[in-house]
Design an enzyme around this catalytic site. Structure first.
Site, PDB file in Angstrom:
ATOM      1  N   PHE A  34      27.073 -66.953  47.348  1.00 13.04           N
ATOM      2  CA  PHE A  34      27.185 -65.588  46.834  1.00 13.04           C
ATOM      3  C   PHE A  34      26.879 -64.616  47.966  1.00 13.04           C
ATOM      4  O   PHE A  34      25.988 -64.861  48.772  1.00 13.04           O
ATOM      5  CB  PHE A  34      26.188 -65.342  45.691  1.00 13.04           C
ATOM      6  CG  PHE A  34      26.420 -66.204  44.492  1.00 13.04           C
ATOM      7  CD1 PHE A  34      27.464 -65.935  43.617  1.00 13.04           C
ATOM      8  CD2 PHE A  34      25.596 -67.280  44.224  1.00 13.04           C
ATOM      9  CE1 PHE A  34      27.675 -66.725  42.506  1.00 13.04           C
ATOM     10  CE2 PHE A  34      25.795 -68.081  43.120  1.00 13.04           C
ATOM     11  CZ  PHE A  34      26.836 -67.805  42.255  1.00 13.04           C
ATOM     12  N   SER A  89      22.549 -66.697  56.000  1.00 15.97           N
ATOM     13  CA  SER A  89      22.411 -67.295  54.670  1.00 15.97           C
ATOM     14  C   SER A  89      21.002 -67.786  54.389  1.00 15.97           C
ATOM     15  O   SER A  89      20.284 -68.230  55.283  1.00 15.97           O
ATOM     16  CB  SER A  89      23.368 -68.485  54.530  1.00 15.97           C
ATOM     17  OG  SER A  89      24.704 -68.062  54.627  1.00 15.97           O
ATOM     18  N   ILE A 116      22.486 -73.190  45.941  1.00 14.56           N
ATOM     19  CA  ILE A 116      22.862 -71.784  45.857  1.00 14.56           C
ATOM     20  C   ILE A 116      22.618 -71.145  47.221  1.00 14.56           C
ATOM     21  O   ILE A 116      21.493 -71.113  47.713  1.00 14.56           O
ATOM     22  CB  ILE A 116      22.045 -71.044  44.771  1.00 14.56           C
ATOM     23  CG1 ILE A 116      22.182 -71.740  43.412  1.00 14.56           C
ATOM     24  CG2 ILE A 116      22.452 -69.579  44.708  1.00 14.56           C
ATOM     25  CD1 ILE A 116      23.591 -71.792  42.853  1.00 14.56           C
ATOM     26  N   GLU A 117      23.694 -70.656  47.821  1.00 19.18           N
ATOM     27  CA  GLU A 117      23.625 -69.963  49.104  1.00 19.18           C
ATOM     28  C   GLU A 117      23.784 -68.474  48.817  1.00 19.18           C
ATOM     29  O   GLU A 117      24.739 -68.064  48.159  1.00 19.18           O
ATOM     30  CB  GLU A 117      24.742 -70.452  50.017  1.00 19.18           C
ATOM     31  CG  GLU A 117      24.806 -69.758  51.355  1.00 19.18           C
ATOM     32  CD  GLU A 117      25.967 -70.249  52.220  1.00 19.18           C
ATOM     33  OE1 GLU A 117      26.125 -69.705  53.326  1.00 19.18           O
ATOM     34  OE2 GLU A 117      26.714 -71.153  51.792  1.00 19.18           O
ATOM     35  N   ILE A 118      22.841 -67.690  49.310  1.00 16.53           N
ATOM     36  CA  ILE A 118      22.920 -66.233  49.172  1.00 16.53           C
ATOM     37  C   ILE A 118      23.041 -65.695  50.587  1.00 16.53           C
ATOM     38  O   ILE A 118      22.150 -65.896  51.416  1.00 16.53           O
ATOM     39  CB  ILE A 118      21.695 -65.661  48.451  1.00 16.53           C
ATOM     40  CG1 ILE A 118      21.502 -66.364  47.096  1.00 16.53           C
ATOM     41  CG2 ILE A 118      21.846 -64.151  48.265  1.00 16.53           C
ATOM     42  CD1 ILE A 118      20.175 -66.110  46.454  1.00 16.53           C
TER      43      ILE A 118
END
Length: 131
Positions: A76, A112, A123-125
C-alpha cells in the site's frame, strides 16, 4: 485486439475471520468498511480500490486456487514518511517486521515498512516521499 491494463480495481483476500481482518484494516490502515451483495459480503475501500474479504470455507471460485489465510503479500502507498508510518503502527500495537528499507515501486524509488495482518499476510506500507 490487444489491450493494456490500467489499474487494479480490487483484490480478494482470504482470511480466517472476516470481522477480525476488517477491524484490523480499518483501525491500522484507515480503510472504510463496506457491506455489499445479497450475501452481506465485506469489503474494505481505500482510494479508488477495494479489498474483498473471504474465509477459506466460502466459494473457492472467488479466490485463487490455493488461497488461504496468510498467503498474500500486498503493498500500500501512503503520503507520509516512514517515520510516521512506524510511529502509527507502533501506536496501534502492530509489530514492525522490517524497515524502513529502499524499494523500487511501480513509479520509482520508494521506502517501505513491513508488518503482518492478523492472518500473517505480509503488509508493505510504502512512501514515495524522501525521508
Amino acid at each position: 485486439m490487444r489491450f493494456t491494463i490500467d489499474r487494479i480495481d480490487h483484490i480478494s483476500l482470504t482470511c480466517s475471520d472476516v470481522e477480525i481482518a476488517a477491524s484490523w484494516f480499518q483501525r491500522v490502515l484507515g480503510m472504510e468498511r463496506e457491506e455489499f451483495g445479497q450475501e452481506g459480503r465485506t469489503a474494505l475501500k481505500f482510494g479508488g480500490q477495494k479489498i474483498n474479504l473471504y474465509t477459506a470455507s466460502e466459494d473457492p471460485t472467488n479466490t485463487g486456487a490455493a488461497a488461504g489465510p496468510g498467503t498474500a503479500s500486498i503493498c500500500f502507498i501512503t503520503g507520509v514518511g516512514t517515520e510516521d508510518i512506524i510511529s502509527h503502527l507502533v501506536g496501534c500495537g502492530v509489530t514492525v517486521e522490517k524497515g524502513p528499507v529502499p524499494r523500487l515501486g511501480a513509479l520509482g524509488p520508494m521506502s517501505s515498512v513491513y508488518c503482518r495482518d492478523p492472518d500473517g499476510n505480509l503488509i508493505e506500507i510504502a512512501s514515495y516521499l524522501e525521508d
